[in-house]
Write a protein that holds these residues in place. Structure first.
Motif, mmCIF file in Angstrom:
data_model
loop_
_atom_site.group_PDB
_atom_site.id
_atom_site.type_symbol
_atom_site.label_atom_id
_atom_site.label_comp_id
_atom_site.label_asym_id
_atom_site.label_seq_id
_atom_site.Cartn_x
_atom_site.Cartn_y
_atom_site.Cartn_z
ATOM 1 N N THR A 144 0.850 -1.181 0.000
ATOM 2 C CA THR A 144 0.000 0.000 0.000
ATOM 3 C C THR A 144 0.890 1.235 0.000
ATOM 4 O O THR A 144 1.844 1.330 0.759
ATOM 5 N N VAL A 145 0.571 2.175 -0.847
ATOM 6 C CA VAL A 145 1.353 3.395 -0.963
ATOM 7 C C VAL A 145 0.630 4.511 -0.222
ATOM 8 O O VAL A 145 -0.554 4.740 -0.437
ATOM 9 N N ALA A 146 1.349 5.191 0.674
ATOM 10 C CA ALA A 146 0.766 6.341 1.366
ATOM 11 C C ALA A 146 0.731 7.505 0.381
ATOM 12 O O ALA A 146 1.751 7.906 -0.157
ATOM 13 N N VAL A 147 -0.449 8.010 0.137
ATOM 14 C CA VAL A 147 -0.613 9.078 -0.841
ATOM 15 C C VAL A 147 -1.002 10.353 -0.115
ATOM 16 O O VAL A 147 -1.879 10.352 0.730
ATOM 17 N N ASP A 148 -0.320 11.406 -0.449
ATOM 18 C CA ASP A 148 -0.597 12.723 0.113
ATOM 19 C C ASP A 148 -1.686 13.367 -0.752
ATOM 20 O O ASP A 148 -1.412 13.869 -1.838
ATOM 21 N N ASP A 149 -2.933 13.311 -0.274
ATOM 22 C CA ASP A 149 -4.061 13.795 -1.063
ATOM 23 C C ASP A 149 -3.954 15.267 -1.432
ATOM 24 O O ASP A 149 -4.315 15.660 -2.539
ATOM 25 N N GLU A 150 -3.468 16.093 -0.512
ATOM 26 C CA GLU A 150 -3.345 17.525 -0.816
ATOM 27 C C GLU A 150 -2.343 17.743 -1.946
ATOM 28 O O GLU A 150 -2.567 18.538 -2.850
ATOM 29 N N LEU A 151 -1.255 17.006 -1.911
ATOM 30 C CA LEU A 151 -0.242 17.115 -2.952
ATOM 31 C C LEU A 151 -0.819 16.707 -4.300
ATOM 32 O O LEU A 151 -0.681 17.427 -5.289
ATOM 33 N N TRP A 152 -1.511 15.558 -4.345
ATOM 34 C CA TRP A 152 -2.047 15.080 -5.618
ATOM 35 C C TRP A 152 -3.190 15.939 -6.110
ATOM 36 O O TRP A 152 -3.369 16.107 -7.320
ATOM 37 N N SER A 153 -3.957 16.493 -5.203
ATOM 38 C CA SER A 153 -5.004 17.413 -5.600
ATOM 39 C C SER A 153 -4.385 18.660 -6.242
ATOM 40 O O SER A 153 -4.884 19.168 -7.244
ATOM 41 N N ILE B 116 -1.480 18.949 -7.847
ATOM 42 C CA ILE B 116 -0.910 18.738 -9.182
ATOM 43 C C ILE B 116 -1.884 18.061 -10.135
ATOM 44 O O ILE B 116 -1.552 17.818 -11.285
ATOM 45 N N GLY B 117 -3.094 17.805 -9.662
ATOM 46 C CA GLY B 117 -4.108 17.215 -10.521
ATOM 47 C C GLY B 117 -4.676 18.200 -11.536
ATOM 48 O O GLY B 117 -5.327 17.804 -12.487
ATOM 49 N N ASP B 118 -4.398 19.470 -11.336
ATOM 50 C CA ASP B 118 -4.934 20.512 -12.212
ATOM 51 C C ASP B 118 -3.922 20.850 -13.305
ATOM 52 O O ASP B 118 -2.738 21.066 -13.035
ATOM 53 N N GLN B 119 -4.387 20.912 -14.545
ATOM 54 C CA GLN B 119 -3.531 21.172 -15.699
ATOM 55 C C GLN B 119 -2.791 22.515 -15.590
ATOM 56 O O GLN B 119 -1.607 22.600 -15.907
ATOM 57 N N ILE B 120 -3.462 23.555 -15.155
ATOM 58 C CA ILE B 120 -2.826 24.873 -15.042
ATOM 59 C C ILE B 120 -1.717 24.832 -13.992
ATOM 60 O O ILE B 120 -0.627 25.379 -14.203
ATOM 61 N N ARG B 121 -1.955 24.166 -12.864
ATOM 62 C CA ARG B 121 -0.918 24.087 -11.832
ATOM 63 C C ARG B 121 0.289 23.291 -12.313
ATOM 64 O O ARG B 121 1.427 23.640 -12.010
ATOM 65 N N ARG B 122 0.039 22.232 -13.099
ATOM 66 C CA ARG B 122 1.177 21.497 -13.669
ATOM 67 C C ARG B 122 1.952 22.389 -14.629
ATOM 68 O O ARG B 122 3.178 22.368 -14.668
ATOM 69 N N ARG B 123 1.236 23.188 -15.394
ATOM 70 C CA ARG B 123 1.905 24.123 -16.321
ATOM 71 C C ARG B 123 2.712 25.163 -15.541
ATOM 72 O O ARG B 123 3.829 25.504 -15.933
ATOM 73 N N ARG C 1 9.591 14.173 -3.804
ATOM 74 C CA ARG C 1 8.712 13.289 -3.029
ATOM 75 C C ARG C 1 7.483 12.917 -3.854
ATOM 76 O O ARG C 1 7.044 11.767 -3.861
ATOM 77 N N ALA C 2 6.929 13.889 -4.568
ATOM 78 C CA ALA C 2 5.763 13.631 -5.410
ATOM 79 C C ALA C 2 6.123 12.632 -6.517
ATOM 80 O O ALA C 2 5.337 11.727 -6.818
ATOM 81 N N VAL C 3 7.287 12.777 -7.091
ATOM 82 C CA VAL C 3 7.727 11.858 -8.149
ATOM 83 C C VAL C 3 7.883 10.448 -7.580
ATOM 84 O O VAL C 3 7.450 9.470 -8.195
ATOM 85 N N ARG C 4 8.471 10.337 -6.388
ATOM 86 C CA ARG C 4 8.616 9.016 -5.752
ATOM 87 C C ARG C 4 7.243 8.397 -5.498
ATOM 88 O O ARG C 4 7.044 7.213 -5.740
ATOM 89 N N GLN C 5 6.305 9.202 -5.013
ATOM 90 C CA GLN C 5 4.949 8.694 -4.778
ATOM 91 C C GLN C 5 4.325 8.207 -6.080
ATOM 92 O O GLN C 5 3.711 7.143 -6.121
#
Length: 112
Positions: free
Chosen positions: A2-11, A13-20, A80-84
């Motif tokens: 099981t991978v511990a996922v940081d929901d706030e982090l994924w939320s 970077i889940g948005d296209q503009i924020r990734r840009r 850390r996000a990349v490792r997750q």
């Protein structure tokens, strides 16, 4: 596993503009809401809101510079996000391989 996922982090970077925004900051090193909004199809105020989300997730940090704030990527947090992401990918690869084995077993049973 099981991978511990940081929901706030994924939320964040889940948005296209924020990734840009992250892409632009990584390419340029630093950016202000004004300089970043000039490169995106959104207003300065919208960029500021997106940067706030990235800041709360720890992906960027800001330094006051006159009337604006200079934003930079927090490379440790991004790593850390990349490792997750890699761990989640491995977990899904395992699941998909199990599904594939089950489907192949069913297919063999049908053919016999």
């Amino acid at each position: 596993m099981t991978v511990a996922v940081d929901d706030e982090l994924w939320s964040a970077i889940g948005d296209q503009i924020r990734r840009r925004l992250l892409d632009l900051l990584l390419a340029e090193g630093v950016g202000t809401p004004t300089s970043l909004s000039a490169r995106l199809p959104i207003s300065r105020q919208a960029v500021t809101k997106h940067l706030s989300v990235l800041d709360r997730a720890g992906l960027v940090h800001a330094t006051p510079m006159g009337r604006e704030r200079r934003h930079e990527v927090d490379e440790v947090r991004l790593a850390r996000a990349v490792r997750q992401l890699n761990e989640v990918g491995k977990s899904w690869d395992g699941r998909l391989n199990r599904i594939k084995r089950i489907a192949e077993q069913i297919q063999r049973q049908i053919q016999d």
